[in-house]
Write an enzyme that holds these catalytic residues in place. Structure first.
Site, mmCIF file in Angstrom:
data_model
loop_
_atom_site.group_PDB
_atom_site.id
_atom_site.type_symbol
_atom_site.label_atom_id
_atom_site.label_comp_id
_atom_site.label_asym_id
_atom_site.label_seq_id
_atom_site.Cartn_x
_atom_site.Cartn_y
_atom_site.Cartn_z
ATOM 1 C CB CYS B 86 9.287 35.583 -24.639
ATOM 2 S SG CYS B 86 10.132 36.389 -25.997
ATOM 3 C CG HIS B 202 6.278 39.251 -23.534
ATOM 4 N ND1 HIS B 202 7.187 38.810 -22.598
ATOM 5 C CD2 HIS B 202 6.947 39.283 -24.708
ATOM 6 C CE1 HIS B 202 8.354 38.587 -23.179
ATOM 7 N NE2 HIS B 202 8.234 38.871 -24.464
ATOM 8 C CD GLU B 204 5.644 38.867 -19.409
ATOM 9 O OE1 GLU B 204 4.734 38.386 -20.110
ATOM 10 O OE2 GLU B 204 6.829 38.910 -19.795
#
Lengths: 768, 231
Positions: B86, B202, B204
């Protein structure tokens, strides 16, 4: 810094260039004549312009709660789980292992109407600061929004601005906005509501409070520099709007979320360094209220050297510095000798910080400044500070005016038309599921980062309450994971019809939402949005709503730990719907207890919990849609039944019996069932719960509280029935999950795809 | 595996990255503050999501001047694996470590939701994922529209530097599945040497069952095995 002996004797001097002060000036600043007299009584002389400004903001409704304090005292605020009740920057409840959830909700209504983007953004910034001021790291936010009619010319602008303002601020600072609620009603045409909620996590033994203890301790200013924005914001928020209100634009603050992020990280690091005595954010009434409130809580005095205030505008006067509501600023009291540590941490985060005063034993709020001195002028002139403010702290705090304003029960509302009960329920559901009040809020919550911080278990629209995993960390120990459920609710239409019952319904719905997800409600924060307290009818509604909140909070064991009152929400004499917004924080014992709202498996059974509808349509969306009026008889609430339902839902979740749970609220049973179908595109075939002979249409759309629809595997049926029976909750299997249609026997048959398309497009007429 | 998670003052997904790598994957991970000048003994670097220096100018534009930037550049030029997520992707393009840039979403709104991405080219973060397989990952950005000039795009395609493309759940790449108007539906790209990956979604935040999605963990698993093989 001046030493105590430097304190200049005698009365404060008028600052050069400031207007003369008199009764008229006081009126312009929002003080009544009686309050003007009271200023003189406390000072024994006429105030300076700066002092009058201080009195006017500290005695404003917004800061002093002068019309509401007598009533707020009736709210239950205690319980074994309460770590911090009302009176601090935020409240806190115990979540086990020495950690607590710190939370509060606040309004930013008036500024958001004048300038929706900055108004809403700084509302978020303010509530975040309230939470991290307590030593808590913010972990999730919610909001409750009210706008005027969908087709009002200003509504699209306001919706776009508010949503973008909330999003830009929360997204940047990295606190997920995980839920909220929105309603459109004509009463908010000229006075929208923006209520922002934030919860944070702290170690209970490391909470910080807004107190200025320790005579001689240094007072530090940390954060953004002071400008001229937001001067008299608190006073503006304590008056009605009229057609000149847009000229109040300069009273709106401007937000900088990156600055707030720096402030957040620096503050948490300063707290961990264990050098502070107290801390408070500079919110409404800025430097003045933070100083005075900290001094008042400690029973001390405070002396400020205004020459030392970091600033971004030239030629600031004491009046401007004291009343500015520039954002992203904190006032701290450090232990003497530790100020260098605070300054060093601020330097690490590239933050402005300065020692601007000290704690005294005088019990007075004292400010000094040098006429003509401006640190932004190069070179600045010599300093020769003079006394410009000297006011007893008590006069601004505990001894501020307190009114038990007259109340009068409103006359019976004029009879308005009753809705037709001849409609085809299919047509009614098609219209309502795609209406601005009942349709999808996806356009809104997709603009909020609701997944940052790796904790969002249930996202918006997935469950009756947001569920977030929070990480509880304490020096070196591995983080513990805990799971919170968060909900915010109110429906002002039901409050208008019966303020006591309507307010109780708001608490009940909020608690029910939390229970539906499998969490036990722990505590509540409120935002009481009403019209002018100077109108006896508004005051009567306010008082009755407080009693309703109190009754429901007691019954459901959710003490009020923090809150906010926003009065004067009216424009040209027309008040908003009475809107006592409530938010509840609950906790799941274990993440495996979590329950979403949507049907998940074909073949599951669908059951209705709670007393079947009587078809009482009072205050419902159906009623307003059909007639254009908020009308009908109040539907009322049985709090004993609500407690039983809440406990049953929690027990069902803890025994992992449920595949889904969703309460029946706005839009009634029909909308509840439709929403359960939409999540995964799964239909169902059900019959109406057995009950009296009201028309099917009325039973589908009535908004009587204390009901939920659940689904579960067929083999779980006996277990679910037994738990409901044990809690005295009516239980009836009404059908089965499956197919591609929502079918209510004899009344409704609509393809889920069509419902989804209408639901999805609901806000398009407003925001395109 | 030792992973450095870079912390700019406005990073806000630094925790997300640390948590996924350290607590979920079980690797050694630590923060490196932007005022530091060394990445220490890191085997891999994550530049996380957020708003680096506020990003009021252009996302990531100021980060390239930060004290830690030269260390990241040295690490990347030396072939060390670097993942920009990002805002981290934005920062790496601004630093010139990845081709192209990220412009405002075509619809001009911040957009947070799940998207599906199709695995395209291989590299240290994707080499064990089947080409054409589909991952569901959340996005949360206002400036995620990947842009580059036609020559760069041709080179990216020819060299198979495109790591991920936005797609429908069935893997089909088409305009409706592109959440921000990225050119060629590009969601993530490798550099020429394939040791630096930037992507807007994302991973994660999608690495645990309790969050309803473990698809993202595969990128970190790939990294771990890549480093093991290299060792």
């Amino acid at each position: 810094m001046t030493s105590p002996r430097d304190t200049l004797p005698g009365a404060p001097i008028p600052f050069p260039g400031e207007p003369d002060v008199g009764r008229e000036t006081a009126r312009e600043m929002g003080l009544t004549d009686a309050e003007w007299e009271r200023v003189g009584f406390f000072l024994g002389r006429e105030p300076t312009y700066a002092e009058l400004g201080v009195f006017s903001v500290m005695w404003s409704e917004h800061c002093s709660y002068k019309s509401s304090r007598v009533h707020l005292a009736r709210l239950p605020t205690e319980g074994p789980q309460v770590v911090q009740g009302p009176g601090e920057n935020a409240g806190a409840v115990d979540i086990g292992d020495g950690f607590c959830a710190v939370f509060k909700m606040e309004s930013h209504n008036h500024p958001s109407y004048i300038e929706p983007y900055q108004g809403a953004a700084t509302g978020v910034g303010g509530i975040l600061r309230d939470v991290f001021t307590m030593g808590a790291r913010p972990v999730a936010s919610l909001n409750s929004l009210r706008f005027g009619r969908p087709d009002h010319e200003r509504t699209p602008y306001l919706v776009r601005g508010v949503v973008k303002g909330i999003g830009d601020y929360g997204n940047c600072i990295g606190v997920p906005t995980v839920g909220g609620e929105v309603q459109f009603d004509a009463s908010y045409d000229g006075n929208i509501l923006v209520n922002a909620f934030t919860v944070g996590i702290a170690s209970t033994d490391a909470l910080f409070f807004g107190t200025a203890e320790g005579v001689g301790n240094p007072v530090l200013y940390v954060g953004a520099r002071t400008g001229r924005d937001g001067i008299h914001g608190a006073t503006m928020a304590s008056a009605e709007f009229d057609d000149a209100s847009e000229r109040k634009l300069p009273t709106v603050q401007v937000g900088d979320p990156f600055m707030e992020k720096l402030l957040l990280e620096a503050c948490l690091e300063i707290f961990a360094a264990d050098v502070l005595v107290g801390v408070q954010d500079m919110g409404a009434a800025g430097l003045t209220s933070s100083s005075v409130e900290m001094a008042a809580r400690a029973g001390r005095g405070l002396e400020l050297d205004l020459d030392a205030i970091p600033r971004r505008a030239r030629g600031l006067t004491p009046y401007e510095m004291l009343l500015s509501e520039s954002q992203e600023r904190m006032l701290m009291v450090a232990r003497a000798g530790e100020e260098e540590k605070v300054l060093a941490i601020c330097a690490k985060w590239d933050l402005e910080a300065a020692v601007v005063g000290r704690v005294t034993d005088s019990g007075r709020f004292v400010c000094k400044a040098t006429p003509g001195y401006d640190p932004l002028v190069d070179p600045p002139s010599a300093r020769a500070p003079q006394l410009v403010v000297d006011i007893p702290v008590g006069a601004l705090a505990d001894e501020a005016p307190k009114y038990d304003r007259p109340q009068a029960e409103p006359p019976a509302a004029p009879v308005t038309p009753a809705p037709s009960l001849e409609l085809d329920p299919n047509e009614a559901l098609r219209a309502l599921i795609g209406s601005p009040n009942l349709g999808s809020r996806q356009w809104i919550w997709r603009q909020y980062d609701h997944v940052v911080r790796d904790g969002t278990v249930f996202r918006p629209g997935e469950a009756d309450a947001a569920v977030v995993r929070v990480f509880c960390e304490r020096d070196g120990e591995p983080a513990r994971e805990k799971f919170l459920a968060l909900s915010v609710d109110v429906n002002g239409r039901h409050v208008l019809l019966d303020p006591f019952q309507g307010a109780a319904m708001a608490v009940a719905e909020c608690a029910r939402n939390v229970a539906c997800t499998g969490a036990k409600p722990l505590g509540l924060t409120d935002c009481l949005n009403f019209g002018s307290p100077e109108k006896p009818e508004t005051m009567w509604r306010f008082a009755r709503a407080i009693d309703g909140l109190a009754a429901a909070c007691r019954a459901l064991d959710v003490p009020v730990v923090s809150g906010n009152v926003s009065l004067y929400n009216e424009t040209d004499g027309a008040p908003i719907l009475p809107t006592p917004t409530v938010a509840i924080v609950g906790q799941l014992e274990d993440p495996s207890h979590r329950v979403g709202m949507s049907f998940v498996r074909a073949g599951d059974l669908v059951a209705h919990l709670g007393a079947p509808s009587r078809g009482a349509l009072g205050g419902s969306e159906y009623w307003v849609w059909q007639t254009g009026y908020v009308g009908g008889a109040p539907v009322g609430i049985d709090l004993d039944a609500e407690v039983a339902l809440s406990r049953a839902l929690l027990a069902l979740a803890r025994e992992r019996r449920l595949a889904s749970a969703h309460d029946v609220s706005d839009g009634g049973l029909a909308v509840c069932l439709a929403e359960k179908c939409l999540g995964k595109g799964l239909g169902c075939r059900v019959h109406l719960p057995s009950g009296e002979g009201a028309p099917a249409l009325a039973r589908l759309f009535a908004e009587e509280p204390t009901r939920a629809v659940v689904s579960f595997a067929p083999e779980a049926r006996d277990g679910v029935a037994a738990i409901c029976a044990a809690h005295g909750v009516p239980f009836e299997v009404i059908g089965e999950v499956g197919g591609s249609e929502l079918v209510v026997d004899g009344a409704v048959a609509i393809a889920v795809g069509e419902l989804a398309a209408r639901h999805h497009a609901a806000l398009a007429p407003i925001v395109g | 595996m030792r992973v450095a998670v870079v912390v700019f003052p406005g990073s806000n997904a630094d925790w997300d990255a640390l948590h996924a790598v350290r607590d979920v994957l079980g690797a050694d991970a630590r923060y490196v503050f932007h005022k530091e000048t060394s990445l220490g003994d890191a085997d891999a670097v994550v530049v996380p999501g957020g708003f680096s220096y506020g990003d009021y100018l252009r996302a990531g534009a100021i980060a390239r001047f930060s004290p830690i930037a030269p260390a990241i550049e040295r690490f990347a030029k030396g072939g060390g694996p670097v993942l920009g997520i990002c805002n981290g992707f934005q920062v790496l393009t601004e630093m010139g470590l990845l081709p192209g840039g990220l412009a405002r979403n075509a619809h001009l709104r911040f957009e947070c939701r799940d998207v599906w991405v199709r695995v395209e080219g291989g590299g240290p973060f994707t080499h064990q994922l089947a080409q054409g397989s589909v991952l569901r990952l959340p996005i949360a950005h206002a400036e995620g529209r990947y842009v580059c000039d036609p020559e760069t795009l041709a080179r990216l395609e020819a060299e198979e530097q495109v790591a991920f493309r936005y797609c429908a759940p069935d893997g089909e790449v088409h305009a409706e599945a592109n959440p921000n108007g990225s050119v060629a539906s590009i969601a993530g790209v490798y550099n020429e040497a394939r040791n630096v990956l930037g992507l807007m979604p994302h991973p994660e935040r999608a690495a645990e069952a309790v969050l309803g999605n473990e698809d993202g963990l595969s990128l970190f698993r790939c990294l771990a095995s890549f480093l093991e093989e290299a060792a």
